[in-house]
Design an enzyme around this catalytic site. Structure first.
Site, PDB file in Angstrom:
ATOM      1  N   HIS A   1       0.842  -1.204   0.000  1.00 53.68           N
ATOM      2  CA  HIS A   1       0.000   0.000   0.000  1.00 53.68           C
ATOM      3  C   HIS A   1       0.876   1.252   0.000  1.00 53.68           C
ATOM      4  O   HIS A   1       0.586   2.241  -0.681  1.00 53.68           O
ATOM      5  CB  HIS A   1      -0.881   0.050   1.255  1.00 53.68           C
ATOM      6  CG  HIS A   1      -1.871  -1.065   1.366  1.00 53.68           C
ATOM      7  ND1 HIS A   1      -1.867  -1.972   2.403  1.00 53.68           N
ATOM      8  CD2 HIS A   1      -2.917  -1.418   0.572  1.00 53.68           C
ATOM      9  CE1 HIS A   1      -2.855  -2.831   2.247  1.00 53.68           C
ATOM     10  NE2 HIS A   1      -3.512  -2.521   1.141  1.00 53.68           N
TER      11      HIS A   1
ATOM     12  N   GLN B   1     -17.978  -7.249  -1.260  1.00 55.16           N
ATOM     13  CA  GLN B   1     -17.036  -8.023  -2.085  1.00 55.16           C
ATOM     14  C   GLN B   1     -16.617  -9.333  -1.438  1.00 55.16           C
ATOM     15  O   GLN B   1     -15.746 -10.017  -1.952  1.00 55.16           O
ATOM     16  CB  GLN B   1     -15.829  -7.169  -2.469  1.00 55.16           C
ATOM     17  CG  GLN B   1     -14.871  -6.838  -1.336  1.00 55.16           C
ATOM     18  CD  GLN B   1     -13.794  -5.851  -1.784  1.00 55.16           C
ATOM     19  OE1 GLN B   1     -14.060  -4.666  -1.962  1.00 55.16           O
ATOM     20  NE2 GLN B   1     -12.573  -6.316  -1.976  1.00 55.16           N
TER      21      GLN B   1
ATOM     22  N   GLN C   1      -0.685  -4.236  -8.817  1.00 50.76           N
ATOM     23  CA  GLN C   1      -0.748  -5.257  -9.872  1.00 50.76           C
ATOM     24  C   GLN C   1      -1.030  -6.644  -9.287  1.00 50.76           C
ATOM     25  O   GLN C   1      -1.419  -7.556 -10.008  1.00 50.76           O
ATOM     26  CB  GLN C   1       0.573  -5.220 -10.661  1.00 50.76           C
ATOM     27  CG  GLN C   1       0.813  -6.362 -11.631  1.00 50.76           C
ATOM     28  CD  GLN C   1      -0.161  -6.367 -12.808  1.00 50.76           C
ATOM     29  OE1 GLN C   1      -0.824  -5.374 -13.089  1.00 50.76           O
ATOM     30  NE2 GLN C   1      -0.244  -7.503 -13.486  1.00 50.76           N
TER      31      GLN C   1
ATOM     32  N   ASP D   1      -3.488  -7.581  -7.623  1.00 42.23           N
ATOM     33  CA  ASP D   1      -4.883  -7.844  -7.986  1.00 42.23           C
ATOM     34  C   ASP D   1      -5.066  -7.456  -9.452  1.00 42.23           C
ATOM     35  O   ASP D   1      -5.749  -6.486  -9.775  1.00 42.23           O
ATOM     36  CB  ASP D   1      -5.815  -7.031  -7.091  1.00 42.23           C
ATOM     37  CG  ASP D   1      -5.648  -7.391  -5.630  1.00 42.23           C
ATOM     38  OD1 ASP D   1      -6.306  -8.316  -5.162  1.00 42.23           O
ATOM     39  OD2 ASP D   1      -4.815  -6.758  -4.957  1.00 42.23           O
TER      40      ASP D   1
ATOM     41  N   SER E   1      -2.504  -8.166   3.127  1.00 38.46           N
ATOM     42  CA  SER E   1      -2.982  -8.099   4.520  1.00 38.46           C
ATOM     43  C   SER E   1      -3.329  -9.493   5.015  1.00 38.46           C
ATOM     44  O   SER E   1      -3.278  -9.772   6.205  1.00 38.46           O
ATOM     45  CB  SER E   1      -4.213  -7.199   4.605  1.00 38.46           C
ATOM     46  OG  SER E   1      -3.925  -5.945   4.027  1.00 38.46           O
TER      47      SER E   1
HETATM   48  O1  PAF Z   1      -7.833  -4.085  -3.201  1.00 36.40           O
HETATM   49  C1  PAF Z   1      -8.541  -3.803  -2.207  1.00 36.40           C
HETATM   50  O2  PAF Z   1      -8.050  -3.624  -1.088  1.00 36.40           O
HETATM   51  C2  PAF Z   1     -10.050  -3.684  -2.379  1.00 36.40           C
HETATM   52  O3  PAF Z   1     -10.523  -4.609  -3.273  1.00 36.40           O
HETATM   53  C3  PAF Z   1     -10.499  -2.257  -2.737  1.00 36.40           C
HETATM   54  C4  PAF Z   1      -9.961  -1.825  -4.086  1.00 36.40           C
HETATM   55  C5  PAF Z   1     -10.054  -1.282  -1.678  1.00 36.40           C
HETATM   56  C6  PAF Z   1     -12.026  -2.207  -2.816  1.00 36.40           C
HETATM   57  O4  PAF Z   1     -12.614  -2.554  -1.616  1.00 36.40           O
END
Ligand code: PAF
Length: 281
Positions: free
Chosen positions: A37, A61, A148, A150, A186
Site C-alpha cells: 500500500h 465483495q 498489480q 490484484d 494483509s
Molecule cells: O484491493 C482492495 O483492497 C479492495 O478490493 C479495494 C480496491 C479497496 C475495494 O474494496
C-alpha cells in the site's frame, strides 16, 4: 494525517481542494496497511498535491463463508503507516453510511469478471466495482492507484472507469514482495509458520513458468502443469486456479505470444492467496 469518518465531510473536503486547484491522489484500501500500500501512497505523493487513503472493509465483495468477519484491523498502525508515507487524509466511512438500508445499486462489469477469481468468487468484482465507483464519487480523485497483485481487479476498474466515463486516471503499480518473494497482502497475517514457508511456492511457480517461457516453451498446458507439480509438493497448498491469459481481456492465449499474464490463486491452509507475473514474448 487527518482522519475523516463521514462521507459528507470527505466529499466537502474534496470539493474545496478542487476549487483551490489541488490535484487529489487516491489509494483505496481495506486497511491493515503494508509496504505494498505504501508504495502506492509514495507514488501518489509524487504525482498529486493531496493524498487520500480510504480504509473500508467492503462487505459487498466478500462471499458467504469468506473472511469478512475476521479481516485484520489495526487503525492505530494504519494511521502511523499513512503518516510515515506522507498521506494527508485517511477516509474511513462506516458500513451503515456506505450501504444504508434500502441500498440498491450495484455495478457489473461483464466478461472480465467471469474468469480467473470470478469463477470461485462470483459476487466479488461486483462488490469491488460498486465500492470503488462510490469512493471515486466521494473522493473525486484525479489519479487512483492500485496494485498489480490484484491484476483482475485492476483490469475491471480500468474497464469500469472507461465505460462509465469516470474522470479519473487509473495507475497500476508493480507487486510489492517480501524478501523471499511472497507477494505482500494483509491476508498473509493468517498464515501459520509452516504455511508461511509453503506460501513462497506461488512466486516459485511463477518464476518457473517465466523461465520456461523464456526458454522457448509456448504451450500453456506444459507451463501450467510444471507450476502445478511444484505447488503439489507443498503440504499446505491447494490450487484454486492457474491460468495463462491476455492481460487486457483475460482470455486464454494458445499458443503463447505477445503480452502474457500468468495468474493464480492458491489456498495455503485456509488462506486464499493470489499472485501473478507478466511476460512479454
Ligand atoms: O484491493 C482492495 O483492497 C479492495 O478490493 C479495494 C480496491 C479497496 C475495494 O474494496
Amino acid at each position: 494525517v487527518k482522519l475523516v469518518d463521514n462521507i459528507q465531510r470527505m466529499s466537502m473536503l474534496s470539493k474545496i481542494l478542487k476549487k483551490e486547484g489541488k490535484s487529489i491522489g487516491f489509494v483505496p484500501t481495506m486497511g491493515y496497511l503494508h509496504d505494498g500500500h505504501m508504495s502506492l501512497v509514495r507514488a501518489a505523493r509524487q504525482h498529486t498535491d493531496v493524498v487520500v487513503i480510504s480504509i473500508f472493509v467492503n462487505p459487498a465483495q466478500f462471499g458467504p463463508g469468506e473472511d469478512l468477519q475476521k479481516y485484520p484491523k489495526d487503525i492505530k498502525h494504519d494511521e502511523e503507516m499513512a503518516g510515515l508515507a506522507g498521506a494527508d487524509v485517511l477516509f474511513c466511512p462506516s458500513i451503515s453510511e456506505m450501504y444504508p438500508e434500502g441500498y440498491a445499486t450495484y455495478i457489473n462489469v461483464e466478461h472480465l469478471t467471469e474468469t480467473l477469481c470470478g469463477k470461485s468468487r462470483p459476487e466479488h468484482f461486483r462488490g469491488v466495482a460498486t465500492v470503488v465507483a462510490k469512493l471515486f464519487g466521494i473522493v473525486k480523485p484525479d489519479i487512483a492507484y492500485f496494485g498489480q497483485k490484484d491484476a483482475q481487479q485492476a483490469a475491471v476498474i480500468k474497464k469500469m472507469s472507461e465505460d462509465l466515463n469516470m474522470d479519473v486516471e487509473i495507475k497500476v503499480l508493480p507487486i510489492a514482495r517480501e524478501k523471499d518473494g511472497l507477494a505482500m497482502s494483509s491476508r498473509n497475517v493468517y498464515l501459520s509458520a509452516a504455511e508461511r514457508k509453503d506460501a513462497v511456492c506461488l512466486k516459485e511457480a511463477l518464476d518457473k513458468a517465466e523461465s520456461a517461457i523464456k526458454a522457448g516453451e509456448r504451450d500453456p498446458k506444459v507451463i501450467i502443469n510444471g507450476m502445478k507439480k511444484l505447488i503439489a509438493s507443498k503440504a499446505n497448498a491447494r490450487i484454486d486456479y492457474i491460468e495463462v491469459v491476455d492481460p487486457k481481456n483475460l482470455r486464454p492465449i494458445v499458443p503463447l505470444s505477445g503480452d502474457i499474464l500468468i495468474a493464480m490463486a492458491v489456498f495455503i491452509g485456509n488462506t486464499r492467496l493470489i499472485d501473478n507475473a507478466t511476460v512479454k514474448i
